[in-house]
Design an enzyme around this catalytic site. Structure first.
Site, PDB file in Angstrom:
ATOM      1  N   TRP A 149       0.803  -1.102  -0.035  1.00  0.00           N
ATOM      2  CA  TRP A 149      -0.011   0.018   0.014  1.00  0.00           C
ATOM      3  C   TRP A 149       0.840   1.165  -0.165  1.00  0.00           C
ATOM      4  CZ3 TRP A 149       1.775   2.186   4.539  1.00  0.00           C
ATOM      5  CH2 TRP A 149       2.481   1.065   5.409  1.00  0.00           C
ATOM      6  N   LYS A 173      -3.025  -7.974  -8.184  1.00  0.00           N
ATOM      7  CA  LYS A 173      -3.832  -7.750  -6.876  1.00  0.00           C
ATOM      8  C   LYS A 173      -3.079  -6.379  -5.971  1.00  0.00           C
ATOM      9  CE  LYS A 173      -3.923  -8.873  -2.916  1.00  0.00           C
ATOM     10  NZ  LYS A 173      -4.452  -7.721  -2.107  1.00  0.00           N
ATOM     11  N   PRO A 174      -3.998  -5.416  -6.109  1.00  0.00           N
ATOM     12  CA  PRO A 174      -3.328  -4.294  -5.187  1.00  0.00           C
ATOM     13  C   PRO A 174      -3.590  -4.753  -3.736  1.00  0.00           C
ATOM     14  CG  PRO A 174      -5.570  -3.565  -6.089  1.00  0.00           C
ATOM     15  CD  PRO A 174      -5.105  -5.010  -6.659  1.00  0.00           C
ATOM     16  N   THR A 228       8.446  -9.406   4.191  1.00  0.00           N
ATOM     17  CA  THR A 228       9.303 -10.435   3.886  1.00  0.00           C
ATOM     18  C   THR A 228       8.705 -11.898   4.351  1.00  0.00           C
ATOM     19  OG1 THR A 228      11.463  -9.311   4.201  1.00  0.00           O
ATOM     20  CG2 THR A 228      11.655 -11.680   4.649  1.00  0.00           C
ATOM     21  N   THR A 230       5.635 -12.623   3.958  1.00  0.00           N
ATOM     22  CA  THR A 230       4.653 -13.038   2.955  1.00  0.00           C
ATOM     23  C   THR A 230       5.513 -13.411   1.515  1.00  0.00           C
ATOM     24  OG1 THR A 230       3.339 -10.959   3.571  1.00  0.00           O
ATOM     25  CG2 THR A 230       2.623 -12.194   1.632  1.00  0.00           C
ATOM     26  N   LEU A 242       7.601 -24.569  -9.687  1.00  0.00           N
ATOM     27  CA  LEU A 242       8.812 -24.308 -10.661  1.00  0.00           C
ATOM     28  C   LEU A 242       8.717 -23.318 -11.440  1.00  0.00           C
ATOM     29  CD1 LEU A 242       9.835 -28.037 -11.317  1.00  0.00           C
ATOM     30  CD2 LEU A 242      10.907 -26.435  -9.884  1.00  0.00           C
ATOM     31  N   GLU A 248      10.181  -8.143  -4.103  1.00  0.00           N
ATOM     32  CA  GLU A 248      10.925  -6.992  -3.349  1.00  0.00           C
ATOM     33  C   GLU A 248      10.374  -6.752  -2.001  1.00  0.00           C
ATOM     34  OE1 GLU A 248      12.959  -5.104  -5.051  1.00  0.00           O
ATOM     35  OE2 GLU A 248      12.671  -5.563  -7.143  1.00  0.00           O
ATOM     36  N   GLY A 250      11.258  -6.453   2.467  1.00  0.00           N
ATOM     37  CA  GLY A 250      11.395  -5.332   3.663  1.00  0.00           C
ATOM     38  C   GLY A 250      12.875  -5.132   3.717  1.00  0.00           C
ATOM     39  N   CYS A 282      10.114   0.860   1.942  1.00  0.00           N
ATOM     40  CA  CYS A 282      11.079  -0.215   2.378  1.00  0.00           C
ATOM     41  C   CYS A 282      12.603   0.404   2.535  1.00  0.00           C
ATOM     42  CB  CYS A 282      11.046  -1.178   1.110  1.00  0.00           C
ATOM     43  SG  CYS A 282      11.189  -0.170  -0.462  1.00  0.00           S
ATOM     44  N   GLU A 383      11.978  -4.434  10.908  1.00  0.00           N
ATOM     45  CA  GLU A 383      11.379  -3.334  10.509  1.00  0.00           C
ATOM     46  C   GLU A 383      10.190  -2.774  10.879  1.00  0.00           C
ATOM     47  OE1 GLU A 383       9.472  -4.404   6.575  1.00  0.00           O
ATOM     48  OE2 GLU A 383      10.444  -2.669   5.472  1.00  0.00           O
TER      49      GLU A 383
END
Ligand code: NAD
Length: 488
Positions: A149, A173-174, A228, A230, A242, A248, A250, A282, A383
């Site tokens: 977000w 998926k936002p 991280t 998730t 596979l 990308e 934390g 981040c 974090e």
């Protein structure tokens, strides 16, 4: 009115629960919108699979795909103010910041359009006289993109643009809290002529919509930005299937002020590096190491500048820090500050939520600076994702490097020094994906971005960014008139 979402190229009500987008500055309702269900995900994936395989897209020349991205970039720029205002309502960032994010989304679309148009294939070095070899890149297929977000429109375009440039279809998926910018982007792609089904926007819960997406057998790549934990769970799913994944994640980025730093420049850079976006970045420079020789002088300036920051309404000009995304997030930031106090930290400024006057109904937390802890403290290792800076004094460069690298994360770092050779040497020894020297939080779409260690896997942006959404094929072409021999 409950707003529709964009499923397989159609605007319609999703079959998931209704979600409410709220303005974090005062809790007022921006919009009610439908969310996707597992059935909607299924339909969107099937539409995406048909769309990327359709000859009109498979055979589209690079400049035809690029033309759509150039058009979208123009449309974004024409509606910059409207998009920035929408994003400010959605996540509470000050308008000055959201304008920058919208402009960067346009730049990203343009960059990947150009990258796609100018992508060269290779005639690889020839090892034999009777055949030649070529290397070409092809789309992967259906890509699942999942975003957080904090910088929606920019991080979403960072996935959508290279994925489409590479000839794929994308299902985005936002984040649950910030779906509005992504839905608006879909309208612009539609207006720019993107064929139906190549883009879907599927708001909803991560554990439902995100999970259904990444597990779907037709989804052939996961591109994720977020926390991280998730990311790690998605990496397991990708490993089982596979399929390639880019993560990308934390950070807990160290910023280093050496004894020969320009104090004014460094203090302003440090303040911006941690407190812009209210620390919800981040790459926030959340661990500060200051050399003992300049510690007092630097800290005095740092505190003065921090106390001058204006925390307030994000739609008002001159606001440096808006609210945090939600009450729950504010509580988690406040809990970390309480933990720092328990661990023996001294809070030099901030440290209590703000609720005076117009701030009463929003989740406002002040810029907070903590000293007196060592790098092993939890607030130095975990974090916080809020406006909290922990300061550690150091005397010796070897010890500094050990501490700066003592982190599970490796996203970014900052160095402030007037001795460029020394800063360069230090930069090469810091274990992270980005180092800023005498600046911080500057971005160029042509510089690859990503993390070392638990801050991520893979890189976004840069010319190779488009290749991350393609797979490579080698083609051998026989040149001989004689049949294949039985040995090679
Ligand atoms: P998050 O991991 O909670 O959520 C990110 C996205 O993943 C959301 O869309 C969420 O709905 C979805 N999700 C959650 N669980 C899922 C599941 N089981 N399956 C599929 N999708 C799922 O992160 P957040 O709180 O939204 O964002 C903050 C985090 O993002 C911070 O850790 C921050 O450092 C990180 N971040 C990283 C970068 C980067 O580029 N490295 C950029 C921005 C934010």
């Amino acid at each position: 009115m409950v707003r529709p979402i964009f499923i397989g190229g159609e605007w319609r009500q999703g079959r998931g629960p209704i979600s409410v987008s709220r303005f974090p500055a005062d809790g007022s309702v921006n919009a009610e919108l439908s969310t996707a269900s597992r059935e909607d995900v299924e339909e969107a994936v099937q539409a995406a699979e048909r769309a990327w395989r359709a000859p009109s897209w498979r055979q589209a020349l690079p400049h035809q795909r690029a033309a759509i991205l150039y058009k979208v970039a123009d449309l974004i720029e024409a509606r910059l103010e409207q998009l920035a205002a929408l994003q400010t309502r959605d996540n509470g960032k000050p308008l000055a910041e959201t304008r920058g994010l919208v402009a960067s989304a346009a730049g990203t679309a343009r960059y990947f359009a150009a990258a796609c148009e100018t992508l060269d294939e290779q005639l690889t070095s020839q090892r034999a006289a009777d055949f030649m070899t070529l290397s070409v890149h092809e789309p992967i297929g259906v890509v699942a993109a999942i975003t957080p977000w904090n910088s929606p429109i920019a991080s979403e375009m960072q996935k959508i643009a290279p994925a489409l440039a590479g000839g794929n279809a994308v299902l985005l998926k936002p984040a649950d809290a910030t779906p509005l910018a992504a839905l608006e982007l879909a309208r612009l792609f539609e207006e720019a002529g993107l064929p139906k089904g190549l883009l879907s926007i599927l708001p909803g819960r991560g554990s439902v919509v995100g999970d259904a997406l990444v597990r779907h057998p037709l989804v052939r790549k996961i591109s994720f930005t977020g926390g991280t934990n998730t990311g790690r769970s998605l990496a397991h799913i990708a490993a089982d299937k596979l399929i390639p994944t880019s993560l990308e994640l934390g950070g807990k980025s160290p910023t280093i002020v050496l004894e020969d730093a320009d104090i004014e420049l460094a203090a302003k850079g440090v303040v911006y590096g941690i407190f812009s976006s209210a620390g919800q970045a981040c790459i926030a420079g959340s661990r500060l190491f200051v050399h003992g020789a300049v510690y007092e002088r630097f800290m005095e300036r740092l505190l003065t500048l921090t106390r001058e920051l204006r925390v307030g309404h994000p739609e008002q000009d001159g606001t440096h820090m808006g609210p945090l995304i939600s009450e729950a997030h504010l509580q988690s930031v406040a809990d970390y500050v309480a933990l720092a106090r328990e661990e023996g930290g001294e809070v030099l400024c901030g440290g209590e939520r703000l609720s005076e006057g117009t701030l009463a109904n929003g989740s406002f937390y002040p810029p907070t600076i903590i000293t007196g802890l060592n790098n092993g403290a939890r607030v130095c290792q975990e974090e916080i994702f809020g406006p909290v800076l922990v300061v550690i004094r150091f005397e010796d460069e070897a010890d500094l490097l050990g501490q700066a690298n003592d982190s599970i994360f490796g996203l970014a770092a900052g160095i402030w020094s007037e001795d460029f050779r020394r800063a360069w040497r230090l930069a090469r020894r810091l274990e992270c994906g980005t180092v800023w020297i005498n600046t911080y939080k500057k971005f160029s779409v042509s510089a690859p971005f990503g993390g070392y260690k638990e801050s991520g896997l893979g890189r976004e942006k840069g010319r190779e960014g488009v290749l991350a959404y393609m797979q490579q094929k080698s083609i051998y072409v026989g040149l001989s008139d004689t049949p294949n021999p039985w040995c090679c």
